[in-house]
Design a protein around this motif. Structure first.
Motif, short mmCIF file in Angstrom:
data_model
loop_
_atom_site.label_atom_id
_atom_site.label_comp_id
_atom_site.label_asym_id
_atom_site.label_seq_id
_atom_site.Cartn_x
_atom_site.Cartn_y
_atom_site.Cartn_z
N ALA A 93 -10.17 -8.95 8.55
CA ALA A 93 -9.38 -8.55 9.71
C ALA A 93 -8.56 -7.31 9.38
O ALA A 93 -8.06 -7.16 8.26
CB ALA A 93 -8.46 -9.68 10.15
N ALA A 94 -8.43 -6.44 10.38
CA ALA A 94 -7.55 -5.28 10.29
C ALA A 94 -6.62 -5.34 11.49
O ALA A 94 -7.09 -5.40 12.64
CB ALA A 94 -8.35 -3.98 10.29
N ALA A 95 -5.32 -5.35 11.24
CA ALA A 95 -4.34 -5.51 12.32
C ALA A 95 -3.40 -4.31 12.36
O ALA A 95 -3.01 -3.77 11.33
CB ALA A 95 -3.53 -6.79 12.10
N PHE A 96 -3.03 -3.92 13.57
CA PHE A 96 -2.00 -2.91 13.76
C PHE A 96 -0.75 -3.61 14.23
O PHE A 96 -0.78 -4.38 15.20
CB PHE A 96 -2.43 -1.86 14.79
CG PHE A 96 -1.42 -0.76 14.99
CD1 PHE A 96 -1.17 0.15 13.98
CD2 PHE A 96 -0.72 -0.64 16.17
CE1 PHE A 96 -0.24 1.16 14.14
CE2 PHE A 96 0.22 0.36 16.35
CZ PHE A 96 0.45 1.27 15.33
N LEU A 101 -4.18 -5.54 6.35
CA LEU A 101 -5.59 -5.84 6.07
C LEU A 101 -5.70 -7.13 5.28
O LEU A 101 -4.92 -7.38 4.36
CB LEU A 101 -6.24 -4.70 5.27
CG LEU A 101 -6.21 -3.31 5.89
CD1 LEU A 101 -6.84 -2.30 4.93
CD2 LEU A 101 -6.91 -3.29 7.23
N SER A 102 -6.72 -7.91 5.62
CA SER A 102 -6.94 -9.16 4.90
C SER A 102 -7.74 -8.95 3.62
O SER A 102 -8.03 -9.91 2.91
CB SER A 102 -7.70 -10.15 5.81
OG SER A 102 -9.00 -9.68 6.10
N THR A 144 -1.77 -4.99 2.35
CA THR A 144 -3.03 -5.69 2.11
C THR A 144 -2.74 -7.03 1.44
O THR A 144 -1.84 -7.16 0.62
CB THR A 144 -3.97 -4.87 1.21
OG1 THR A 144 -3.42 -4.74 -0.10
CG2 THR A 144 -4.22 -3.50 1.79
N ILE A 145 -3.55 -8.02 1.82
CA ILE A 145 -3.35 -9.36 1.28
C ILE A 145 -3.83 -9.45 -0.16
O ILE A 145 -3.27 -10.21 -0.96
CB ILE A 145 -4.06 -10.39 2.18
CG1 ILE A 145 -3.30 -10.51 3.51
CG2 ILE A 145 -4.18 -11.75 1.51
CD1 ILE A 145 -3.93 -11.42 4.51
N SER A 146 -4.85 -8.66 -0.52
CA SER A 146 -5.35 -8.67 -1.89
C SER A 146 -4.87 -7.44 -2.65
O SER A 146 -4.24 -6.54 -2.07
CB SER A 146 -6.88 -8.75 -1.90
OG SER A 146 -7.32 -9.98 -1.37
N ALA A 147 -5.19 -7.38 -3.92
CA ALA A 147 -4.69 -6.32 -4.80
C ALA A 147 -5.43 -5.00 -4.60
O ALA A 147 -6.56 -4.98 -4.10
CB ALA A 147 -4.82 -6.76 -6.26
N VAL A 165 1.73 -1.72 0.12
CA VAL A 165 2.22 -3.05 -0.26
C VAL A 165 1.01 -3.96 -0.37
O VAL A 165 0.22 -4.09 0.57
CB VAL A 165 3.20 -3.61 0.79
CG1 VAL A 165 3.62 -5.03 0.44
CG2 VAL A 165 4.42 -2.70 0.90
N SER A 166 0.81 -4.58 -1.53
CA SER A 166 -0.38 -5.39 -1.78
C SER A 166 -0.02 -6.77 -2.31
O SER A 166 1.15 -7.05 -2.60
CB SER A 166 -1.32 -4.67 -2.76
OG SER A 166 -1.85 -3.50 -2.19
N LEU A 167 -1.04 -7.61 -2.43
CA LEU A 167 -0.85 -9.01 -2.78
C LEU A 167 0.26 -9.62 -1.91
O LEU A 167 1.13 -10.34 -2.39
CB LEU A 167 -0.53 -9.17 -4.26
CG LEU A 167 -1.72 -9.14 -5.21
CD1 LEU A 167 -1.26 -9.29 -6.66
CD2 LEU A 167 -2.74 -10.24 -4.89
N ALA A 168 0.19 -9.27 -0.63
CA ALA A 168 1.28 -9.65 0.28
C ALA A 168 1.15 -11.11 0.72
O ALA A 168 0.10 -11.54 1.18
CB ALA A 168 1.26 -8.74 1.50
N ARG A 169 2.22 -11.83 0.54
CA ARG A 169 2.34 -13.22 1.01
C ARG A 169 3.63 -13.32 1.82
O ARG A 169 4.46 -12.41 1.79
CB ARG A 169 2.39 -14.19 -0.18
CG ARG A 169 1.20 -14.08 -1.13
CD ARG A 169 -0.09 -14.55 -0.46
NE ARG A 169 -1.20 -14.55 -1.39
CZ ARG A 169 -2.03 -13.52 -1.58
NH1 ARG A 169 -1.85 -12.39 -0.90
NH2 ARG A 169 -3.04 -13.61 -2.42
N THR A 170 3.81 -14.41 2.52
CA THR A 170 5.01 -14.54 3.34
C THR A 170 6.28 -14.63 2.50
O THR A 170 7.38 -14.42 3.01
CB THR A 170 4.92 -15.77 4.25
OG1 THR A 170 4.66 -16.93 3.45
CG2 THR A 170 3.81 -15.60 5.28
N ASP A 171 6.14 -14.92 1.19
CA ASP A 171 7.33 -15.05 0.35
C ASP A 171 7.44 -13.98 -0.73
O ASP A 171 8.48 -13.88 -1.39
CB ASP A 171 7.37 -16.43 -0.32
CG ASP A 171 6.16 -16.68 -1.22
OD1 ASP A 171 5.19 -15.90 -1.14
OD2 ASP A 171 6.19 -17.64 -2.01
#
Length: 274
Positions: free
Chosen positions: A172-175, A216-217, A238-241, A258-264
């Motif tokens: 997924a790609a989100a704006f 990005l997922s 991005t969710i991954s590295a 910003v990478s390896l993004a999680r809610t925390d």
């Protein structure tokens, strides 16, 4: 711009049902199931009647993909330069035919002759490493985005991924608005394709990518950094590295990554964030 409506991609072209067997591994017991799978099909991209590329993609939102692909390849600079898109189901896949304004057609034909690559990263037809590593245009947009906004977008992303929820096998790609509200999402089996579709959708809508950030997922490869920078967006999450080249290219262009993004938690790879 006109879109052929005689042979549009059907609403169910993005998924298919397949019988599978769920195997009991830790505990005994098998089960016969019907699993929803994302469609991955060859999409032949033709530009002004000349074969340009064959991409593996999910045949949905093809008009967005056409414009995003053309922008990423440098074939057009604005939606107005893409005169027509024809999407047709053909034996074994799809044909996506792009017709450009006359002033862009000559460039497209020359690029098609020189083309040596097959990824829509804006680097196709390049013949040496120096050209691949040519400087990106500097990011000039500035956007105030807080950490809470990034966390909010991450928490909301799954709700905007119908294909992802159904299949567990697409990107997924989100704006996102600076507040973290998700404004537009596109999905595809290919992470590059998902971003091309998103950029194309924003361009059709007249939405400036500089007014928000992209989430990005996927793993952050250098092509995704290139696409984001060329679109004029100043923040990529991005969710991954990221890869090393993605990190280097982002820093050189002034892109906040910003990478390896999680809610925390998340990693700030380049740029600055409050």
């Amino acid at each position: 711009m006109t879109i052929d409506s005689d042979h549009p991609a059907p609403k169910d072209a993005a998924t298919t049902d397949r019988p599978v067997r769920r195997l009991g591994l830790a505990t005994p017991g098998d089960a016969e199931l019907i699993r929803v799978l994302p469609v991955e099909a060859p999409v032949s991209v033709e530009v002004c009647g000349i074969g340009y590329a064959v991409m593996m993609a999910t045949p949905a939102d093809l008009e967005d993909y056409a414009l995003g692909f053309a922008l990423a390849e440098g074939l057009v600079d604005t939606p107005a330069q893409l005169n027509r898109v024809d999407a047709h189901s053909i034996e074994g896949g799809w044909a996506l035919r792009l017709w450009l304004a006359p002033e862009r057609a000559a460039l497209a034909l020359e690029r098609a002759r020189r083309r040596v690559g097959e990824s829509s990263c804006g680097l196709c037809g390049i013949e040496n490493i120096e050209e691949v590593l040519r400087p990106l245009p500097p990011v000039t947009a500035r956007l105030e985005v807080g950490r809470a906004a990034i966390a909010a977008a991450l928490a909301a992303l799954t709700a905007h991924q119908p294909l992802g929820r159904a299949t567990g096998a697409v990107h997924a790609a989100a704006f996102c608005a600076p507040t973290g509200d998700i404004l537009c999402v596109r999905e595809d089996v290919g992470r590059h394709n998902a971003l091309d579709k998103l950029i194309g959708a924003l361009a059709w809508a007249g939405t400036d990518p500089a007014t928000g950030f992209i989430l990005l997922s996927a793993r952050c490869s250098y092509e995704l950094v290139e696409k984001t920078v060329r679109a004029g967006c100043s923040l990529l999450v991005t969710i991954s590295a990221p890869t090393s080249l993605a990190a280097d290219r982002a820093a050189a262009a002034g892109l906040t990554l910003v990478s390896l993004a999680r809610t925390d938690s998340a990693l700030l790879v380049s740029g600055a964030l409050d």
